[in-house]
Design an enzyme around this catalytic site. Structure first.
Site, PDB file in Angstrom:
ATOM      1  CG  HIS A 175      -3.208  -0.694  -6.629  1.00 49.61           C
ATOM      2  ND1 HIS A 175      -3.427  -0.158  -5.464  1.00 49.61           N
ATOM      3  CD2 HIS A 175      -3.024  -2.021  -6.444  1.00 49.61           C
ATOM      4  CE1 HIS A 175      -3.883  -1.055  -4.613  1.00 49.61           C
ATOM      5  NE2 HIS A 175      -3.551  -2.071  -4.972  1.00 49.61           N
ATOM      6  NE  ARG A 194      -4.140  -1.393   0.187  1.00 50.32           N
ATOM      7  CZ  ARG A 194      -4.088  -2.523  -0.649  1.00 50.32           C
ATOM      8  NH1 ARG A 194      -3.408  -2.799  -1.543  1.00 50.32           N
ATOM      9  NH2 ARG A 194      -5.298  -3.131  -0.488  1.00 50.32           N
TER      10      ARG A 194
END
Ligand code: GLV
Length: 309
Positions: free
Chosen positions: A272, A224
């Site tokens: 991502h 993250r």
């Protein structure tokens, strides 16, 4: 008893169709269509808009359609005391492993450097090192980290991992807890972060940590954005303490076009996409949990609200 799907990307219909195919008897709604809020007992969510879950008075269970659940804990309106599950899936894990391996091999064979050289029409053979020359350290030995560790071992990398509680994986040197972090970092020439994002791990990829890696280490963050202190990464790359970084995740996604990472020669950006839940692979565990909930049975892949993952 129905399921609502809440996510902000364009995949609601994809999930709805996959769930409906697997369980034609269950009523499944998109949160964007008209639906009976008081019938909803389960929410299948991915980065749901803040506040959306509190609209369901009879909600019994929240399922994340990804491996991460950080977005649920970051939203103070997420109903408390409901079970939360996350996805644990072999395909999600192998996709992640392939991503990290791709980044490592690109670094090993100097592909990143050659891409830069190419923009300058520069023919310049670079020295390379081999698999056996590297120790790869994995921060986080959960489902994803363990799958990666096994693949690295299979390829012949010296492999080590760090986690909160000690894990036992064949041919992987396991470090555990704060006390062993420095020793783990000291020999991780390539560091891959696959930790869950929690209060305890936010900002862990910072100057202090980078300074404990061998000089010239390479960093991969596919966990993250919140794990990384962006300015510290740039400082460490510019000083030469780090030789490069591959990043799949960012504090703000999409990464804003004026973020300094875009222009940094030593930072390699992907949007991502390292490991994205495949509906066909994941739907069976979602339906299984729905049925378990109906029968009052224990759910699989339950998240600990204390730990945050
Ligand atoms: C992706 O980031 C996931 O958590 O599944």
């Amino acid at each position: 008893m129905s399921i609502v799907i809440i996510r902000q990307d364009d995949k609601i219909e994809l999930w709805k169709e996959a769930l409906q195919r697997a369980a034609p008897d269950i009523s499944i709604y998109s949160y964007l269509e008209e639906h009976p809020a008081d019938e909803i007992t389960m929410a299948l969510v991915w980065k749901n808009p803040k506040g959306t879950l509190s609209q369901y008075p009879n909600l019994e269970y929240i399922a994340s359609s990804g491996a991460g659940v950080d977005f649920l804990f970051e939203d103070e309106t997420t109903p408390k005391n409901l079970p939360i599950t996350r996805v644990v899936d072999a395909m999600l894990a192998s996709d992640m492993s392939e991503y990290v391996l791709a980044a490592i091999f690109s670094y090993l064979k100097r592909f990143y450097q050659y891409k830069i050289n190419q923009t300058k029409s520069l023919w310049k053979p670079e020295q390379y090192r081999r698999i056996a020359d590297y120790t790869v350290g994995i921060l986080g030995l959960g489902a994803l980290g363990t799958a990666l560790a096994k693949d690295l071992v299979r390829f012949g990398f010296k492999t080590q991992g760090w986690s909160n509680s000690r894990k036992k994986i064949d041919k992987v040197t396991a470090f555990a807890g704060k006390d062993e972090l420095a020793e783990f970092l000291g020999s991780s020439e390539i560091l891959a972060c696959l930790l869950p994002l929690t209060n305890a791990t936010a900002g862990i990829l910072n100057k202090e940590l980078f300074n404990q890696l061998p000089k010239g280490a390479f960093v991969i963050n596919a966990a993250r954005g919140g794990h990384l202190v962006d300015v510290d990464l740039i400082e460490m790359l510019d000083s030469g303490q780090l030789s490069g970084a591959t990043l799949d995740v960012f504090h703000q996604e999409p990464l804003s076009s004026d973020h300094p990472f875009w222009q940094h020669e030593k930072i390699h950006i992907t949007p991502h996409y390292a490991s994205v839940s495949d509906t066909d692979s994941v739907v069976p565990q979602i339906i299984e949990n729905y049925r378990r909930m109906q029968h009052g049975e224990l759910l699989t892949n339950l998240v600990s609200t204390d730990k945050g993952y």
